[in-house]
Design a protein around this motif. Structure first.
Motif, mmCIF file in Angstrom:
data_model
loop_
_atom_site.group_PDB
_atom_site.id
_atom_site.type_symbol
_atom_site.label_atom_id
_atom_site.label_comp_id
_atom_site.label_asym_id
_atom_site.label_seq_id
_atom_site.Cartn_x
_atom_site.Cartn_y
_atom_site.Cartn_z
ATOM 1 N N TYR A 76 44.097 38.967 41.248
ATOM 2 C CA TYR A 76 42.929 39.288 42.062
ATOM 3 C C TYR A 76 42.022 40.270 41.325
ATOM 4 O O TYR A 76 42.503 41.210 40.681
ATOM 5 N N ASP A 77 40.711 40.043 41.438
ATOM 6 C CA ASP A 77 39.741 41.002 40.904
ATOM 7 C C ASP A 77 39.710 42.234 41.800
ATOM 8 O O ASP A 77 39.635 42.112 43.029
ATOM 9 N N THR A 78 39.770 43.403 41.213
ATOM 10 C CA THR A 78 39.846 44.634 41.998
ATOM 11 C C THR A 78 38.578 44.889 42.802
ATOM 12 O O THR A 78 38.641 45.262 43.988
ATOM 13 N N GLU A 79 37.425 44.692 42.204
ATOM 14 C CA GLU A 79 36.169 45.005 42.882
ATOM 15 C C GLU A 79 35.860 44.035 44.008
ATOM 16 O O GLU A 79 35.524 44.442 45.125
ATOM 17 N N THR A 80 35.962 42.752 43.740
ATOM 18 C CA THR A 80 35.592 41.749 44.745
ATOM 19 C C THR A 80 36.773 41.341 45.626
ATOM 20 O O THR A 80 36.565 40.755 46.681
ATOM 21 N N GLU A 81 37.989 41.611 45.170
ATOM 22 C CA GLU A 81 39.228 41.221 45.846
ATOM 23 C C GLU A 81 39.411 39.704 45.894
ATOM 24 O O GLU A 81 40.271 39.193 46.610
ATOM 25 N N ARG A 82 38.639 38.978 45.097
ATOM 26 C CA ARG A 82 38.727 37.523 45.097
ATOM 27 C C ARG A 82 39.880 37.053 44.219
ATOM 28 O O ARG A 82 40.208 37.661 43.202
ATOM 29 N N LEU A 83 40.493 35.936 44.638
ATOM 30 C CA LEU A 83 41.559 35.330 43.861
ATOM 31 C C LEU A 83 40.952 34.674 42.630
ATOM 32 O O LEU A 83 40.064 33.827 42.728
ATOM 33 N N LEU A 84 41.443 35.060 41.456
ATOM 34 C CA LEU A 84 40.913 34.554 40.199
ATOM 35 C C LEU A 84 41.773 33.436 39.618
ATOM 36 O O LEU A 84 41.266 32.452 39.066
ATOM 37 N N TRP A 85 43.081 33.616 39.749
ATOM 38 C CA TRP A 85 44.017 32.691 39.106
ATOM 39 C C TRP A 85 45.327 32.714 39.876
ATOM 40 O O TRP A 85 45.734 33.736 40.413
ATOM 41 N N GLN A 87 41.978 51.543 46.760
ATOM 42 C CA GLN A 87 41.156 52.672 46.355
ATOM 43 C C GLN A 87 41.738 53.371 45.126
ATOM 44 O O GLN A 87 41.006 53.741 44.205
ATOM 45 N N LYS A 88 43.055 53.500 45.105
ATOM 46 C CA LYS A 88 43.695 54.150 43.964
ATOM 47 C C LYS A 88 43.545 53.307 42.703
ATOM 48 O O LYS A 88 43.317 53.836 41.606
ATOM 49 N N VAL A 89 43.661 52.009 42.845
ATOM 50 C CA VAL A 89 43.501 51.101 41.705
ATOM 51 C C VAL A 89 42.077 51.158 41.171
ATOM 52 O O VAL A 89 41.850 51.189 39.949
ATOM 53 N N TYR A 127 41.293 49.952 37.127
ATOM 54 C CA TYR A 127 42.036 48.732 36.827
ATOM 55 C C TYR A 127 41.194 47.542 37.255
ATOM 56 O O TYR A 127 40.695 47.498 38.380
ATOM 57 N N GLY A 128 41.049 46.574 36.369
ATOM 58 C CA GLY A 128 40.181 45.446 36.661
ATOM 59 C C GLY A 128 40.799 44.401 37.566
ATOM 60 O O GLY A 128 40.092 43.663 38.246
ATOM 61 N N ALA A 129 42.130 44.325 37.563
ATOM 62 C CA ALA A 129 42.774 43.265 38.337
ATOM 63 C C ALA A 129 44.143 43.702 38.831
ATOM 64 O O ALA A 129 44.746 44.641 38.311
#
Length: 220
Positions: free
Chosen positions: A177-186, A104-106, A111-113
């Motif tokens: 990780y993407d902040t909004e979706t929490e998905r692993l990007l790389w 939530q703070k991020v 912050y995007g990631a």
């Protein structure tokens, strides 16, 4: 690898980071390299310019060192980077900051990631170091006429016996990780062989990781 509970990775990382700190007494030349990377093919490609760096350990010194080095490398490429230790200072809790509060703070600070650094495992690599041979030079007639000289002439090779040595091998993983979706990007995995110090290992890891992220267009 044996499955662990949710808090076990943090405990493992803390122990291994602590060993890295004490490794200053080792005389081996540090060697850190990326062994593989992965990019999520299902996520639309985008470049992140505002990132939070989080080292997953409750070892304060290690957390500060690793996050600072990653932050510096990202900032050199024009990325706005913040250390998680600045958002959530160390506490007495071994489980770390509440993940919901952290996210939530991020998000609130746009912050995007989130870039995480974790130590997955460690091994002890035992190897044999062969002995060395060296030639003993003599004068032209130094061996002739006396037993000492004759004996030395026929045994001019000095043998230095070999020995076994142990080196630590650390297996690290860096995830974005993407902040909004929490998905692993790389994701990237790397090895560090008997680092002479946490400082050197951390600096090298940060440099290699951020350079690789730029090559794969994860960051500008």
């Amino acid at each position: 690898m044996t499955k662990t509970t949710a808090s076990a990775p943090a405990r493992i990382a803390a122990r291994v980071f602590a060993v890295l700190i004490l490794a200053c007494s080792w005389g081996c030349t540090p060697s850190t390299r990326i062994t593989g990377t992965w990019k999520n093919p299902e996520v639309e490609s985008r470049s992140y310019d505002k990132v939070v760096v989080a080292a997953l350990t409750d070892n304060i010194r290690a957390r500060q060192t690793v996050e600072t080095d990653m932050q510096n490398q990202l900032q050199q490429r024009g990325i706005t980077a913040t250390r998680s230790i600045d958002l959530f200072p160390p506490t007495v809790s071994r489980s770390g900051p509440d993940v919901n509060l952290l996210l939530q703070k991020v998000k609130d600070q746009h912050y995007g990631a989130i870039l995480t650094v974790a130590l997955l495992d460690e091994e002890t690599d035992t190897r044999y170091v062969p002995g060395g041979y060296g030639y003993t030079p003599m004068t032209r007639y130094g061996w002739y006429g006396r037993f000492r000289g004759y004996y030395t002439y026929w045994y001019p090779t000095l043998y230095d016996p070999g020995y076994y040595t142990e080196e630590k091998v650390y297996f690290l993983e860096t995830n974005l990780y993407d902040t909004e979706t929490e998905r692993l990007l790389w994701s990237a995995q790397s090895k560090s062989y008997s680092p002479a110090s946490l400082r050197k290992a951390s600096e090298t890891l940060a440099e290699l990781t951020v350079a690789q992220m730029a090559r794969e267009s994860i960051i500008p």
